[in-house]
Scaffold this active site. Structure first.
Site, PDB file in Angstrom:
ATOM      1  N   PHE A  11       0.831  -1.200   0.000  1.00 22.50           N
ATOM      2  CA  PHE A  11       0.000   0.000   0.000  1.00 22.50           C
ATOM      3  C   PHE A  11       0.868   1.254   0.000  1.00 22.50           C
ATOM      4  O   PHE A  11       1.782   1.403   0.816  1.00 22.50           O
ATOM      5  CB  PHE A  11      -0.888   0.047   1.248  1.00 22.50           C
ATOM      6  CG  PHE A  11      -2.003  -0.947   1.280  1.00 22.50           C
ATOM      7  CD1 PHE A  11      -3.247  -0.634   0.748  1.00 22.50           C
ATOM      8  CD2 PHE A  11      -1.821  -2.195   1.859  1.00 22.50           C
ATOM      9  CE1 PHE A  11      -4.294  -1.549   0.788  1.00 22.50           C
ATOM     10  CE2 PHE A  11      -2.861  -3.124   1.912  1.00 22.50           C
ATOM     11  CZ  PHE A  11      -4.095  -2.805   1.375  1.00 22.50           C
ATOM     12  N   ASP A  12       0.546   2.189  -0.886  1.00 21.41           N
ATOM     13  CA  ASP A  12       1.063   3.541  -0.781  1.00 21.41           C
ATOM     14  C   ASP A  12       0.447   4.168   0.478  1.00 21.41           C
ATOM     15  O   ASP A  12      -0.570   3.685   0.985  1.00 21.41           O
ATOM     16  CB  ASP A  12       0.661   4.317  -2.046  1.00 21.41           C
ATOM     17  CG  ASP A  12       1.027   5.780  -1.974  1.00 21.41           C
ATOM     18  OD1 ASP A  12       2.189   6.081  -1.670  1.00 21.41           O
ATOM     19  OD2 ASP A  12       0.143   6.613  -2.232  1.00 21.41           O
ATOM     20  N   LEU A  13       1.043   5.250   0.963  1.00 26.08           N
ATOM     21  CA  LEU A  13       0.533   5.892   2.176  1.00 26.08           C
ATOM     22  C   LEU A  13      -0.285   7.141   1.852  1.00 26.08           C
ATOM     23  O   LEU A  13      -1.505   7.143   1.976  1.00 26.08           O
ATOM     24  CB  LEU A  13       1.701   6.233   3.109  1.00 26.08           C
ATOM     25  CG  LEU A  13       1.353   6.878   4.451  1.00 26.08           C
ATOM     26  CD1 LEU A  13       0.425   5.997   5.281  1.00 26.08           C
ATOM     27  CD2 LEU A  13       2.629   7.204   5.228  1.00 26.08           C
ATOM     28  N   ASP A  14       0.379   8.214   1.409  1.00 23.85           N
ATOM     29  CA  ASP A  14      -0.314   9.474   1.133  1.00 23.85           C
ATOM     30  C   ASP A  14      -1.269   9.330  -0.045  1.00 23.85           C
ATOM     31  O   ASP A  14      -0.865   8.938  -1.137  1.00 23.85           O
ATOM     32  CB  ASP A  14       0.701  10.576   0.810  1.00 23.85           C
ATOM     33  CG  ASP A  14       1.644  10.859   1.968  1.00 23.85           C
ATOM     34  OD1 ASP A  14       1.188  10.812   3.122  1.00 23.85           O
ATOM     35  OD2 ASP A  14       2.837  11.121   1.721  1.00 23.85           O
ATOM     36  N   ILE A 167      -0.776  -1.061  -4.499  1.00 24.69           N
ATOM     37  CA  ILE A 167      -2.031  -0.311  -4.451  1.00 24.69           C
ATOM     38  C   ILE A 167      -1.693   1.148  -4.172  1.00 24.69           C
ATOM     39  O   ILE A 167      -1.084   1.456  -3.136  1.00 24.69           O
ATOM     40  CB  ILE A 167      -2.963  -0.866  -3.358  1.00 24.69           C
ATOM     41  CG1 ILE A 167      -3.261  -2.351  -3.612  1.00 24.69           C
ATOM     42  CG2 ILE A 167      -4.258  -0.064  -3.275  1.00 24.69           C
ATOM     43  CD1 ILE A 167      -3.551  -3.145  -2.370  1.00 24.69           C
TER      44      ILE A 167
END
Length: 220
Positions: A11-14, A167
């Site tokens: 997963f990406d964060l921002d 993602i």
């Protein structure tokens, strides 16, 4: 195995897990003022969300590499004590992460944000317990691109690209994943301008967290 059913979920964060626009935009605004540039409308700084800040200072304001490095350092004067926490989880994200973990999937954060910052943010929101690994950029520049942090995550986990899916909400997530041999699922609730995700050609584009949950858990 279908890409959406792979065990490891990067997963990406921002823009994917958190809406961090206010804190990042104010940190960029703070840094630009040090360079004599006054941007009143925080929305104008939305393109800074996602890519490495250094690249964005050079791309959008014509800074030299040295100036961009200084701008990043100045931005942290605001971001570390304040901006990091001017941030909130998107609705449904804690439930999504709990569901994927309960289903035996391995959640990983792969972000261009410096790893210590990503770790503090995940802990602040109480979602760190859902992640096997948080992979971010490094202050020394050894890891800075999305491909770099994905490569590090694969190596740290000891897995092949065929075991994971990325993602994220920007083309950088899709392109970085492709560079490392991963497919990508793009989410529409983040910071991509119109048409960016379609042009990047991810495996899927999903409109909301519930659709992503169904896709990842095979309930679509």
């Amino acid at each position: 195995m279908e890409p959406t059913s792979r065990k490891y979920l990067f997963f990406d964060l921002d823009g994917t897990l958190t809406d961090s626009m206010p804190g990042i935009a104010r940190a960029v605004q703070y840094a630009l003022r040090r360079f004599g540039i006054d941007v009143q409308d925080l929305a104008a700084l939305k393109p800074f969300l996602g890519p490495p800040l250094r690249d964005s200072f050079m791309e959008f304001y014509g800074m030299s590499p040295e100036e961009a490095d200084r701008a990043v350092a100045v931005s942290r004067e605001y971001f570390v004590p304040r901006g990091m926490f001017e941030n909130e989880l998107y609705p449904g994200i804690p439930e999504l992460l709990a569901a994927t973990a309960a289903a035996g999937r391995v959640n990983v954060i792969a972000t261009s944000k410096p790893q210590p910052f990503a770790e503090r943010i995940a802990a602040h929101f109480g979602i760190d317990r859902h992640f096997r690994l948080i992979s971010g950029s490094t202050f020394d520049g050894r890891r800075k691109t999305k491909a770099d942090v994905i490569h590090h995550a694969l190596s740290a986990l000891g897995i092949a690209p065929g075991e994971a899916v990325m993602i994220g909400d920007r083309r950088h997530d899709v392109e970085g994943a492709a560079e490392e041999g991963l497919p990508a699922i793009a989410v529409e609730w983040g910071y991509a301008p119109p048409g960016e995700l379609e042009a990047a050609r991810p495996l899927r584009i999903v409109p909301d967290v519930e659709t992503l949950r169904r896709l990842l858990l095979g309930n679509e």
